[in-house]
Enzyme design. Structure first.
Site, PDB file in Angstrom:
ATOM      1  CD  GLU A  12      -3.025  -0.913   2.283  1.00  0.00           C
ATOM      2  OE1 GLU A  12      -2.907  -0.323   3.266  1.00  0.00           O
ATOM      3  OE2 GLU A  12      -4.139  -1.785   1.931  1.00  0.00           O
ATOM      4  CD  GLU A  38      -3.989  -6.111   2.786  1.00  0.00           C
ATOM      5  OE1 GLU A  38      -4.833  -5.509   3.270  1.00  0.00           O
ATOM      6  OE2 GLU A  38      -2.968  -5.902   2.679  1.00  0.00           O
TER       7      GLU A  38
HETATM    8  C1  GAL Z   1      -4.341  -3.086   4.796  1.00  0.00           C
HETATM    9  C2  GAL Z   1      -2.857  -3.257   5.178  1.00  0.00           C
HETATM   10  C3  GAL Z   1      -2.755  -4.872   5.956  1.00  0.00           C
HETATM   11  C4  GAL Z   1      -3.473  -4.474   6.961  1.00  0.00           C
HETATM   12  C5  GAL Z   1      -4.879  -4.519   6.723  1.00  0.00           C
HETATM   13  C6  GAL Z   1      -5.766  -4.381   7.991  1.00  0.00           C
HETATM   14  O1  GAL Z   1      -4.728  -1.771   4.471  1.00  0.00           O
HETATM   15  O2  GAL Z   1      -2.295  -3.472   4.059  1.00  0.00           O
HETATM   16  O3  GAL Z   1      -1.116  -4.898   6.056  1.00  0.00           O
HETATM   17  O4  GAL Z   1      -3.113  -3.367   7.971  1.00  0.00           O
HETATM   18  O5  GAL Z   1      -5.008  -3.073   5.977  1.00  0.00           O
HETATM   19  O6  GAL Z   1      -7.066  -4.192   7.801  1.00  0.00           O
END
Ligand code: GAL
Length: 673
Positions: free
Chosen positions: A152, A302
């Site tokens: 990110e 994710e």
């Molecule tokens: C994302 C990030 C992850 C984790 C996740 C939690 O934005 O890439 O490492 O922090 O959020 O929701």
């Protein structure tokens, strides 16, 4: 295929075994549970730099070697991260300029993450070293599926080095100070520059400089991304990606896309009560953008199988909601859905963020069971891998346009401008008609679509209006709205009037004389086909110049004057909507427009609260995805018999979706296009 020779819908998530090394048996148990959950792919080492390079040039790869071996043995793949998102304490200590500075030039503390200066020579060099080490070691490993570059990426830095790079960027962009002074209209408040160094990136009164600052931030990070890619490419030809964050406001993701072998995104919808339709449209919007970026399948890198801890209400997914969210991604062009994260850590700021495996390591939780059941069903969808989409209409989303609008001081401030919401509302009205959509930027090829919608496309990049005109003359339909084409690429207003200067006015056949900003108590409406629809926030005063009037204003001193115009041009048409309305008008208006143009829904006759998506399989046939946005069961009658691949594989001519339910059907023998 996202991973070479791996014909599977990717399923897995971020795996952080380095947090568990001190707890014997955890990794063994993880690998048993991964099989039970039908997971096949994991991202590793994202925040592991300090666990891999424990001191400068002292590397310890033991735990990572072990994960690679276990994956190779069990047929799983890994996206290996470059660990640049999180620098070790020793690095910040030895290279203090690796810590990012704020706008006043104060350095950030070491700690947290994603807070390094992308210009710092020391930081860049150490990143290159660790990236090369990882690539050299794992490039040929059979478990390597690809590279998860950093995490990110985002942020700005106000250190002296970044400022001087900004000035170099301006020198390259404008060539001479005279040109820059003109572009910035710098006589305003007496800001004429006599040296590049005088240009202050954070002077919020200079709309052109503020716009260039965001362009510069993208360029710096893209340059850093390229450096990381080059480091791994010295050893490895596995695909590279970096996980994007949807509509993250300060990076122009269109500039990242060409560097990614596949696009990946982190997507965390909330599904609060009563918001399924809005939220469904919003996630579909980003999925359509991610498909459109490379015109091929992308990956949800994710998502959260449980409760995302950063949201205002950490609401558990209701039955059906989790699977519907995953299938929304697959239906809109994803070839995999993964989670953050595999196992919940026991401490620190994400200890309550939903993961597949909880603190107690149980496989009996609702979340684990849902993931396992979804994973099991995914194994029936290997035919979906590489399946394509054929969008017929596109909505334009340009970061530069949004920045120009945001940095322009007018029209009630950014809470009222609501560009993201407006763009998504226009998309949502089309999505509600179940048509196949793309989300593109204004530099993409327009010719493959029948309809282009440019909600609040405030900044017209050079050549865009000419390309829109050619598109319309060849038979396309363009819809512009209030605040379309108000400025050029320097954030200078149009000398030839709105929308879009003389060429834009001629395209739409309308002159927008001025806009009326509507305070909450103001009453305005537009009247279209005998029906009155509320208007809020903005209403432009329009004068047709060769267009027909489609709708008029209902109230106040401009009652009866045009609110929506329609121009026939060549084989096509250009429509201009002068005011902000609610979804009532947008749904009716776009519903009628697509009928007029002759765009068919992907599936006819689905109930109002059901949405449909379609992908064409590479080996022939189509996959249809159906989503129930309501809490009541919905029955969908199919136009022909289809195979219920997501259920028992029977041939069916109707399906019933449970509350918040979703399903996938396969229609053999259907040809594309
Ligand atoms: C994302 C990030 C992850 C984790 C996740 C939690 O934005 O890439 O490492 O922090 O959020 O929701």
């Amino acid at each position: 295929m996202i991973i070479k020779d791996f014909r599977k819908i990717l399923h897995g998530g971020d795996y952080n075994p380095d947090q568990w090394i001190h707890v014997p048996g955890t990794v063994d148990r993880d690998f048993e549970l991964m099989d039970e959950a039908h997971c096949n792919t994991f991202s590793v080492a994202i925040f592991s730099w300090s666990q891999l390079e424990v001191e400068p040039d002292h590397f310890e790869f033991g735990w990572l070697d072990d994960v690679f071996e276990r994956c190779a043995k069990s047929g799983k793949k890994l996206f290996l991260a470059t660990p640049s998102a999180s620098k070790p304490a020793w690095l910040a200590e030895r290279w203090p300029d690796s810590r990012r500075a704020d706008r006043a030039g104060h350095r950030d503390i070491q700690g947290s993450r994603q807070n390094s200066c992308f210009s710092s020579p020391g930081f860049r060099e150490r990143v290159r070293i660790v990236d090369r080490k990882l690539a050299e070691r794992y490039a040929k490993h059979p478990a390597l599926g690809g590279w998860h570059i950093s995490n990110e990426y985002h942020g700005e830095c106000g250190c002296d080095l970044c400022r001087s790079r900004f000035h170099d960027f301006l020198r390259k962009r404008y060539g001479t100070l005279e040109k820059l002074n003109q572009a910035y209209w710098s006589a305003f408040w007496g800001h004429r520059f006599t040296d590049w160094r005088q240009v202050e990136p954070f002077d919020s009164s200079m709309d052109g400089a503020a716009l260039d600052w965001w362009r510069f931030c993208t360029e710096v990070i893209v340059d850093f991304f390229r450096m990381e890619i080059d480091a791994v490419r010295e050893f490895s030809d596995a695909p590279v990606t970096t996980n994007l964050m949807g509509l993250f406001p300060t990076l122009d993701y269109w500039k990242f896309a060409p560097l990614c072998d596949f696009i990946s995104d982190d997507c965390y919808p909330t599904w609060y009560a009563g918001e399924a339709e809005r939220e469904g449209a919003s996630v579909s919007f980003r999925h359509d953008m991610h498909y459109s970026m490379r015109n091929k399948p992308f990956l949800v890198m994710e998502s959260c199988p449980g409760i995302p801890n950063m949201m205002p209400y950490t609401k558990l997914r209701r039955p059906g909601e989790f699977e519907r969210e995953m299938l929304l991604a697959l239906g809109h062009g994803a070839d995999g859905t993964m989670y953050f994260q595999w196992r919940k850590g026991r401490n620190n700021c994400e200890k309550f963020h939903g993961a597949v495996v909880g603190h107690d390591g149980s496989d009996r939780t609702m979340v684990f069971r849902r993931v396992a059941s979804y994973g099991e069903k995914l194994e029936r969808l290997s035919g979906l891998v590489d399946a394509v989409r054929e969008p017929v209409a596109a909505v334009i989303y340009d970061w530069e346009s949004n920045w120009a609008l945001r940095e322009s001081h007018f029209a009630g401030g950014n809470e009222i401008k609501k560009w993201d919401e407006t763009i998504q509302n226009h998309y949502r009205a089309l999505w509600n008609s179940n048509i196949d959509l793309a989300v593109i930027d204004s530099e993409q090829d327009f010719s493959r679509y029948k309809l282009l919608v440019l909600p609040m496309l405030f900044l017209f990049k050079p050549g865009v209006v000419e390309r829109l005109r050619r598109f319309v003359e060849a038979g396309g339909t363009v819809v512009g709205t209030y605040f379309t084409g108000y400025v050029d690429e320097c954030n200078n207003c149009q000398a030839g009037g709105n929308p879009g200067g003389e060429a834009g006015r001629d395209l739409f056949g309308v002159w927008s004389e001025d806009f009326d900003g509507l305070e909450p108590a103001a009453r305005q409406s537009l009247v279209w086909n005998g029906k009155r629809y509320p208007v809020m926030d903005y209403a432009e005063i329009l004068h047709p110049e060769g267009s027909a009037v489609e709708a008029v204003y209902g109230e106040d001193f401009y009652a009866g004057t045009p609110a929506v115009t329609f121009r026939k041009l060549g084989q096509g048409r250009a429509v201009y909507i002068g005011a902000r309305t609610g979804m009532d008008f947008l749904n009716d208006f776009y519903g009628a427009l697509i009928k007029k143009i002759g765009i068919d829904p992907v599936l006819p006759g689905v109930p109002d609260s059901v949405r449909a998506a379609r992908r064409f399989a590479v080996d022939g046939g189509s996959y249809y995805f159906l989503y129930n946005l309501s809490k009541e069961a919905q029955t969908v009658k199919l136009p022909r018999k289809m195979c219920a691949v997501w259920e028992d594989g029977a041939d069916v001519d109707s399906v019933t979706l449970s509350s918040d339910g979703a399903t996938v059907l396969f229609a053999a023998g259907e040809a594309r296009g």
